[in-house]
Design a protein around this motif. Sequence first.
Motif, PDB file in Angstrom:
ATOM      1  N   UNK A 123       0.837  -1.216   0.000  1.00 45.57           N
ATOM      2  CA  UNK A 123       0.000   0.000   0.000  1.00 45.57           C
ATOM      3  C   UNK A 123       0.866   1.257   0.000  1.00 45.57           C
ATOM      4  N   UNK A 124       2.050   1.148  -0.542  1.00 46.29           N
ATOM      5  CA  UNK A 124       2.982   2.284  -0.524  1.00 46.29           C
ATOM      6  C   UNK A 124       2.406   3.490  -1.256  1.00 46.29           C
ATOM      7  N   UNK A 125       1.845   3.266  -2.437  1.00 47.28           N
ATOM      8  CA  UNK A 125       1.298   4.396  -3.210  1.00 47.28           C
ATOM      9  C   UNK A 125       0.157   5.060  -2.459  1.00 47.28           C
ATOM     10  N   UNK A 126      -0.712   4.257  -1.841  1.00 52.00           N
ATOM     11  CA  UNK A 126      -1.824   4.812  -1.072  1.00 52.00           C
ATOM     12  C   UNK A 126      -1.325   5.631   0.107  1.00 52.00           C
ATOM     13  N   UNK A 127      -0.272   5.176   0.772  1.00 53.08           N
ATOM     14  CA  UNK A 127       0.279   5.912   1.914  1.00 53.08           C
ATOM     15  C   UNK A 127       0.886   7.228   1.460  1.00 53.08           C
ATOM     16  N   UNK A 128       1.555   7.233   0.304  1.00 51.41           N
ATOM     17  CA  UNK A 128       2.130   8.473  -0.226  1.00 51.41           C
ATOM     18  C   UNK A 128       1.042   9.497  -0.507  1.00 51.41           C
ATOM     19  N   UNK A 129      -0.078   9.057  -1.105  1.00 50.18           N
ATOM     20  CA  UNK A 129      -1.188   9.972  -1.388  1.00 50.18           C
ATOM     21  C   UNK A 129      -1.764  10.524  -0.101  1.00 50.18           C
ATOM     22  N   UNK A 158       8.625   6.041   4.039  1.00 53.23           N
ATOM     23  CA  UNK A 158       7.772   6.336   2.880  1.00 53.23           C
ATOM     24  C   UNK A 158       7.429   7.808   2.887  1.00 53.23           C
ATOM     25  N   UNK A 159       7.918   8.537   1.902  1.00 49.40           N
ATOM     26  CA  UNK A 159       7.639   9.960   1.764  1.00 49.40           C
ATOM     27  C   UNK A 159       7.193  10.199   0.318  1.00 49.40           C
ATOM     28  N   UNK A 160       6.204  11.071   0.124  1.00 49.12           N
ATOM     29  CA  UNK A 160       5.748  11.354  -1.251  1.00 49.12           C
ATOM     30  C   UNK A 160       6.863  12.011  -2.065  1.00 49.12           C
ATOM     31  N   UNK A 161       7.065  11.504  -3.266  1.00 47.77           N
ATOM     32  CA  UNK A 161       8.124  12.018  -4.141  1.00 47.77           C
ATOM     33  C   UNK A 161       7.606  13.195  -4.958  1.00 47.77           C
ATOM     34  N   UNK A 181      -2.258  12.479   9.135  1.00 47.74           N
ATOM     35  CA  UNK A 181      -1.257  12.318  10.186  1.00 47.74           C
ATOM     36  C   UNK A 181      -0.742  10.876  10.212  1.00 47.74           C
ATOM     37  N   UNK A 182       0.435  10.693  10.834  1.00 49.67           N
ATOM     38  CA  UNK A 182       0.988   9.339  10.937  1.00 49.67           C
ATOM     39  C   UNK A 182       0.096   8.440  11.788  1.00 49.67           C
ATOM     40  N   UNK A 183      -0.532   9.020  12.821  1.00 48.08           N
ATOM     41  CA  UNK A 183      -1.422   8.218  13.662  1.00 48.08           C
ATOM     42  C   UNK A 183      -2.592   7.681  12.846  1.00 48.08           C
ATOM     43  N   UNK A 184      -3.145   8.516  11.958  1.00 49.02           N
ATOM     44  CA  UNK A 184      -4.269   8.087  11.123  1.00 49.02           C
ATOM     45  C   UNK A 184      -3.834   7.003  10.138  1.00 49.02           C
ATOM     46  N   UNK A 185      -2.625   7.123   9.607  1.00 48.71           N
ATOM     47  CA  UNK A 185      -2.152   6.155   8.611  1.00 48.71           C
ATOM     48  C   UNK A 185      -1.821   4.806   9.264  1.00 48.71           C
ATOM     49  N   UNK A 186      -1.196   4.862  10.426  1.00 43.15           N
ATOM     50  CA  UNK A 186      -0.734   3.614  11.032  1.00 43.15           C
ATOM     51  C   UNK A 186      -1.835   2.871  11.781  1.00 43.15           C
TER      52      UNK A 186
END
Length: 321
Positions: A220-226, A318-321, A233-238
């Motif tokens: 889900x790397x692409x979804x996390x970048x978006x 994972x950081x958006x490019x 926030x990181x809390x929401x993602x994790x």
Amino acid sequence: MAKQKQLTRSKLPISGRIVMFFVRHIQQAMASMGELWRNPISSMMTMAVLGVSLSLPAALQVLVKNAETITQSWNSAAEISLFVDERRSSQSIESLVMRLRTYPEVAQVHYIDRDQALDEFQRLSGFGEALSYLDSNPLPAVVTVTPTGKYSSPAGARELLTKLQLEPEVSFGRLDIEWLERLQAVVRLLERTVLAIAVLLVLAVVLVIGNTIRLAIMNRRSEIEVMKLVGATEAFIQRPFLYTGIWFGVIGGFLAWVIINLLVWYLDSALVDLLGLYGSSLQMQSLTIAELGQLILLASFLGWLGSYLSVRQHLRRIEPS
């Protein structure tokens, strides 16, 4: 968008914010369960590995619990045999029996005279015809003493035996508890073995869940970048990954409980037959409801811990490019 959400949350009262906090957690917990259903094969394989890993220390704990129950029932049956001096008269022996019954450490006293001892030996040994050729009865009179519960343990019974052997009518005493001490030593060894295996398998469970969550993060790397681009926030993602680890642990704990019950059912008849040879009628005990709850809580905590360690390590990369 993130600022707009913060403004919207700031307008809500405290009660509304608390309700929304739990609603979001429930939504993400259910969404993480949906992710498991969308990948049934890999999810079931991971849960099966966790169930088997957790069932081994739990099964050993059940074994230790049953062994302790058996040793406690045999402890209460400890018996001391006091062999009476052949030169003592019947009045002296009666006086000995009366004194032994006044001991606070003694629960029961039973006197077996020489004739009764010979009859019992002929009946149980199978040497009845051979004993008939003897000129005299070689067996001494015996006083059997059953200790109270406090003195039925090996240490307490030995202390009582030392005290009883001081009686002048007693030639010597016999306490056959070496086998019980060996059994208790085996139980203590099993307890340490359970602890060591449990620690190793706990580490294995954390590593398995951590690797599973790492693969889920990579997928889900692409979804996390978006999500990071739009200000999540990181809390929401994790949070969904943490709930995924908790679900892995909960379902793996239930699978371990099922495996243990199957093992208990399979071994129960063999244990009953074995204990029947020793005059015991105990049945094998499985996990209680409280122990099942502890197993589920431990499994869910391990799932959360493995997920947390994996998420904290890989999400930051994972950081958006």
